[in-house]
Design a protein around this motif. Structure first.
Motif, PDB file in Angstrom:
ATOM      1  N   HIS A 137       1.077  -1.460   0.536  1.00 29.95           N
ATOM      2  CA  HIS A 137       0.171   0.072   0.145  1.00 29.95           C
ATOM      3  C   HIS A 137       1.184   0.998  -0.214  1.00 29.95           C
ATOM      4  O   HIS A 137       0.567   2.336  -0.184  1.00 29.95           O
ATOM      5  CB  HIS A 137      -0.920   0.064   1.195  1.00 29.95           C
ATOM      6  N   ASN A 138       1.608   1.264   0.819  1.00 33.72           N
ATOM      7  CA  ASN A 138       2.701   2.105   1.119  1.00 33.72           C
ATOM      8  C   ASN A 138       3.589   2.985  -0.586  1.00 33.72           C
ATOM      9  O   ASN A 138       3.706   4.175  -1.212  1.00 33.72           O
ATOM     10  CB  ASN A 138       4.035   2.027   1.979  1.00 33.72           C
ATOM     11  N   ALA A 139       4.204   1.191  -1.249  1.00 35.52           N
ATOM     12  CA  ALA A 139       4.333   1.855  -2.130  1.00 35.52           C
ATOM     13  C   ALA A 139       4.092   2.058  -3.433  1.00 35.52           C
ATOM     14  O   ALA A 139       3.917   3.438  -4.123  1.00 35.52           O
ATOM     15  CB  ALA A 139       4.821   0.360  -2.651  1.00 35.52           C
ATOM     16  N   GLN A 140       2.774   1.852  -3.477  1.00 34.56           N
ATOM     17  CA  GLN A 140       1.599   2.009  -4.423  1.00 34.56           C
ATOM     18  C   GLN A 140       1.057   3.566  -4.351  1.00 34.56           C
ATOM     19  O   GLN A 140       1.100   4.384  -5.658  1.00 34.56           O
ATOM     20  CB  GLN A 140      -0.116   2.181  -4.297  1.00 34.56           C
ATOM     21  N   VAL A 141       1.380   4.609  -2.772  1.00 35.33           N
ATOM     22  CA  VAL A 141       0.464   5.569  -2.755  1.00 35.33           C
ATOM     23  C   VAL A 141       1.861   6.665  -2.580  1.00 35.33           C
ATOM     24  O   VAL A 141       2.320   6.840  -3.786  1.00 35.33           O
ATOM     25  CB  VAL A 141       0.214   5.691  -0.868  1.00 35.33           C
ATOM     26  N   ASN A 142       2.988   5.956  -2.904  1.00 36.51           N
ATOM     27  CA  ASN A 142       4.450   7.110  -2.740  1.00 36.51           C
ATOM     28  C   ASN A 142       4.675   6.643  -4.549  1.00 36.51           C
ATOM     29  O   ASN A 142       5.676   7.893  -4.904  1.00 36.51           O
ATOM     30  CB  ASN A 142       5.698   6.284  -2.274  1.00 36.51           C
ATOM     31  N   HIS A 143       4.715   6.022  -5.429  1.00 34.25           N
ATOM     32  CA  HIS A 143       5.036   6.240  -6.513  1.00 34.25           C
ATOM     33  C   HIS A 143       3.933   5.743  -7.823  1.00 34.25           C
ATOM     34  O   HIS A 143       3.932   5.623  -8.838  1.00 34.25           O
ATOM     35  CB  HIS A 143       6.204   4.284  -6.530  1.00 34.25           C
ATOM     36  N   GLY A 144       3.045   5.156  -7.019  1.00 36.23           N
ATOM     37  CA  GLY A 144       1.955   5.164  -8.112  1.00 36.23           C
ATOM     38  C   GLY A 144       1.845   3.884  -8.432  1.00 36.23           C
ATOM     39  O   GLY A 144       2.826   3.140  -8.131  1.00 36.23           O
ATOM     40  N   ILE A 145       0.600   3.044  -8.953  1.00 38.23           N
ATOM     41  CA  ILE A 145      -0.062   2.274  -9.736  1.00 38.23           C
ATOM     42  C   ILE A 145       1.012   1.848 -11.235  1.00 38.23           C
ATOM     43  O   ILE A 145       0.960   0.608 -10.998  1.00 38.23           O
ATOM     44  CB  ILE A 145      -1.448   1.404  -9.613  1.00 38.23           C
ATOM     45  N   GLY A 146       0.633   2.617 -12.044  1.00 37.71           N
ATOM     46  CA  GLY A 146       1.172   1.997 -13.309  1.00 37.71           C
ATOM     47  C   GLY A 146       2.447   1.791 -13.025  1.00 37.71           C
ATOM     48  O   GLY A 146       2.607   0.775 -14.548  1.00 37.71           O
ATOM     49  N   PHE A 160       5.121   0.394 -11.011  1.00 35.20           N
ATOM     50  CA  PHE A 160       5.062  -0.321  -9.756  1.00 35.20           C
ATOM     51  C   PHE A 160       6.197  -0.626  -8.911  1.00 35.20           C
ATOM     52  O   PHE A 160       7.415  -0.969  -9.865  1.00 35.20           O
ATOM     53  CB  PHE A 160       4.145  -1.386  -9.591  1.00 35.20           C
ATOM     54  N   MET A 161       7.016   0.039  -7.977  1.00 36.96           N
ATOM     55  CA  MET A 161       8.208   0.060  -7.336  1.00 36.96           C
ATOM     56  C   MET A 161       8.057  -0.055  -6.363  1.00 36.96           C
ATOM     57  O   MET A 161       7.224   0.685  -5.350  1.00 36.96           O
ATOM     58  CB  MET A 161       9.337   0.399  -8.032  1.00 36.96           C
ATOM     59  N   MET A 162       9.012  -0.705  -5.279  1.00 36.68           N
ATOM     60  CA  MET A 162       9.033  -0.703  -4.270  1.00 36.68           C
ATOM     61  C   MET A 162      10.321  -0.683  -3.627  1.00 36.68           C
ATOM     62  O   MET A 162      11.357  -1.365  -3.793  1.00 36.68           O
ATOM     63  CB  MET A 162       8.319  -2.234  -3.291  1.00 36.68           C
ATOM     64  N   THR A 163      10.517   0.262  -2.583  1.00 38.36           N
ATOM     65  CA  THR A 163      11.989   0.696  -2.098  1.00 38.36           C
ATOM     66  C   THR A 163      12.025   0.655  -0.609  1.00 38.36           C
ATOM     67  O   THR A 163      11.388   0.226  -0.014  1.00 38.36           O
ATOM     68  CB  THR A 163      12.642   2.512  -2.257  1.00 38.36           C
ATOM     69  N   GLU A 164      12.992   0.459   0.004  1.00 43.10           N
ATOM     70  CA  GLU A 164      13.081   0.133   1.277  1.00 43.10           C
ATOM     71  C   GLU A 164      12.231   1.392   1.882  1.00 43.10           C
ATOM     72  O   GLU A 164      11.544   0.422   3.377  1.00 43.10           O
ATOM     73  CB  GLU A 164      14.690   0.293   1.673  1.00 43.10           C
ATOM     74  N   ARG A 165      12.062   2.499   1.725  1.00 40.38           N
ATOM     75  CA  ARG A 165      11.272   3.450   2.756  1.00 40.38           C
ATOM     76  C   ARG A 165      10.027   2.569   2.975  1.00 40.38           C
ATOM     77  O   ARG A 165       9.375   3.647   3.569  1.00 40.38           O
ATOM     78  CB  ARG A 165      11.610   4.972   1.974  1.00 40.38           C
TER      79      ARG A 165
END
Length: 365
Positions: A146-155, A157-162
């Motif tokens: 959920h955090n990744a979607q909010v921070n980087h968008g759905i189109g 998608f990426m996930m970072t350590e933060r």
């Protein structure tokens, strides 16, 4: 017409027959007879005569037969009576636990929650950002995505350590307790039975630790002229003796027992109703029951100070109301840095349980 009306008192708590009801009463009587089954059954007979707790279909004789069949009693072939069994001893402890309890520094994996969070043993409701050293099973994947979607968008998608969010973990702590019980003669003086409530509390605390906190340790020390350890199995048979009160010896033994424990959390609970009146000097006993003897008091206070240096707090449960005795307890408590409760016999168990639980919630240092 105003005033008071008097009538005959009819107890409503007396059991009305049946094995389970009679067993509760029998276990209670065993506390007062110090585990003497014959005397407890004699008292049960007297209660039956007075309150008619049995009926024509089920009498005391049937109850005794069922006690033997179910393993609560065994025949005493030497004296011609009965002995209670290990099953009865455990039932007495469970009964005491239900009656009294029914209504820390990080030192190892135990079963008490502490306020310190981090890489612990049990999840709680708090969340935080991922830190180096957190294990993968702590990561809350749903919240992290959920955090990744909010921070980087759905189109894209990426996930970072933060984006990673982990569940906080509570440490469970381990503690070692010594329960000291005064068995000097004053525990039954002045028409007040103080030893039976003390025994009940000890059995209930032991059963609580055994069942709910099995990794904790509980040692039991009794003190009169001398001090000695007793086992859990000895508790139902504990009796007051013709002793003075050698508090120093009790504390010395309790401290020695705690030194052998490898836990960081250590404490002493002391149940007493009076002042120290005795010391052992070599092979002789120095005794003085008149007032507060300076020699005895000072040595006892020195022992309290030694416990403080060893970081062993002493919680004193004082079951006497004499002002000069309470003054001594205040001085003793101040010297040790511990706590004191001036409790009645009725709420002694509640005080000990609450303090035992409270000590487990201390901050881990």
């Amino acid at each position: 017409m105003r005033g008071f009306g008097f009538s005959k008192f009819t107890p409503n708590q007396i059991p009305k027959g049946g094995f389970e009801e009679l067993l509760k009463l029998f276990l209670e009587l065993l506390n007062y007879t110090s585990g003497d089954a014959g005397e407890a059954l004699a008292w049960l007979n007297e209660l039956d005569k007075q309150y008619k707790i049995t009926n024509d279909d089920y009498g005391i004789g049937d109850f005794v037969d069922e006690l033997k069949q179910k393993g609560y009693l065994s025949d005493d072939n030497q004296n011609g009576g009965y002995n209670i069994t290990a099953k009865t001893e455990q039932s007495i402890r469970q009964s005491a636990l239900e009656e009294i309890f029914g209504k820390l520094k990080k030192s190892g994996k135990g079963n008490h929650r502490s306020p310190q969070s981090g890489q612990g043993d049990e999840r709680n409701a708090e969340r935080r950002e991922f830190e180096f050293g957190d294990s993968l099973d702590q990561i809350d994947m749903t919240q992290s995505i959920h955090n990744a979607q909010v921070n980087h968008g759905i189109g894209d998608f990426m996930m970072t350590e933060r984006d990673l969010e982990v569940e906080e973990m509570d440490y469970k702590t381990l503690t070692s307790t010594v329960l000291m019980i005064d068995i000097s003669h004053s525990m039954i003086l002045y028409g007040e039975d103080r030893i039976t409530p003390a025994k009940k509390v000890a059995m209930a605390l032991a059963e609580l630790i055994r069942t709910k906190y099995p990794k904790d340790t509980l040692d039991i020390v009794v003190f009169g002229n001398d001090a000695w350890p007793i086992t859990l199995q000895d508790l139902p048979y504990l009796q007051v003796g013709p002793y003075h009160t050698n508090t120093y010896a009790g504390l010395e033994l309790a401290t020695d027992l705690l030194r052998r424990r490898k836990t960081s959390n250590k404490q002493i609970f002391m149940i007493t109703d009076g002042k120290p009146t005795c010391l052992k000097e070599g092979a002789r006993y120095y005794k003085n029951s008149i007032g507060l003897d300076r020699k005895v008091v000072n040595k006892t206070l020195n022992m309290a100070a030694q416990c403080k240096r060893l970081k062993i707090p002493i919680t004193t449960f004082m079951i006497a109301k004499d002002p000069y005795l309470q003054q001594f307890v205040r001085q003793f408590t101040e010297t040790n840095g511990g706590k004191a409760f001036y409790s009645s016999l009725n709420n002694l168990g509640e005080y000990i349980f609450e303090d035992y639980a409270r000590n487990r919630r201390k901050n881990v240092r």
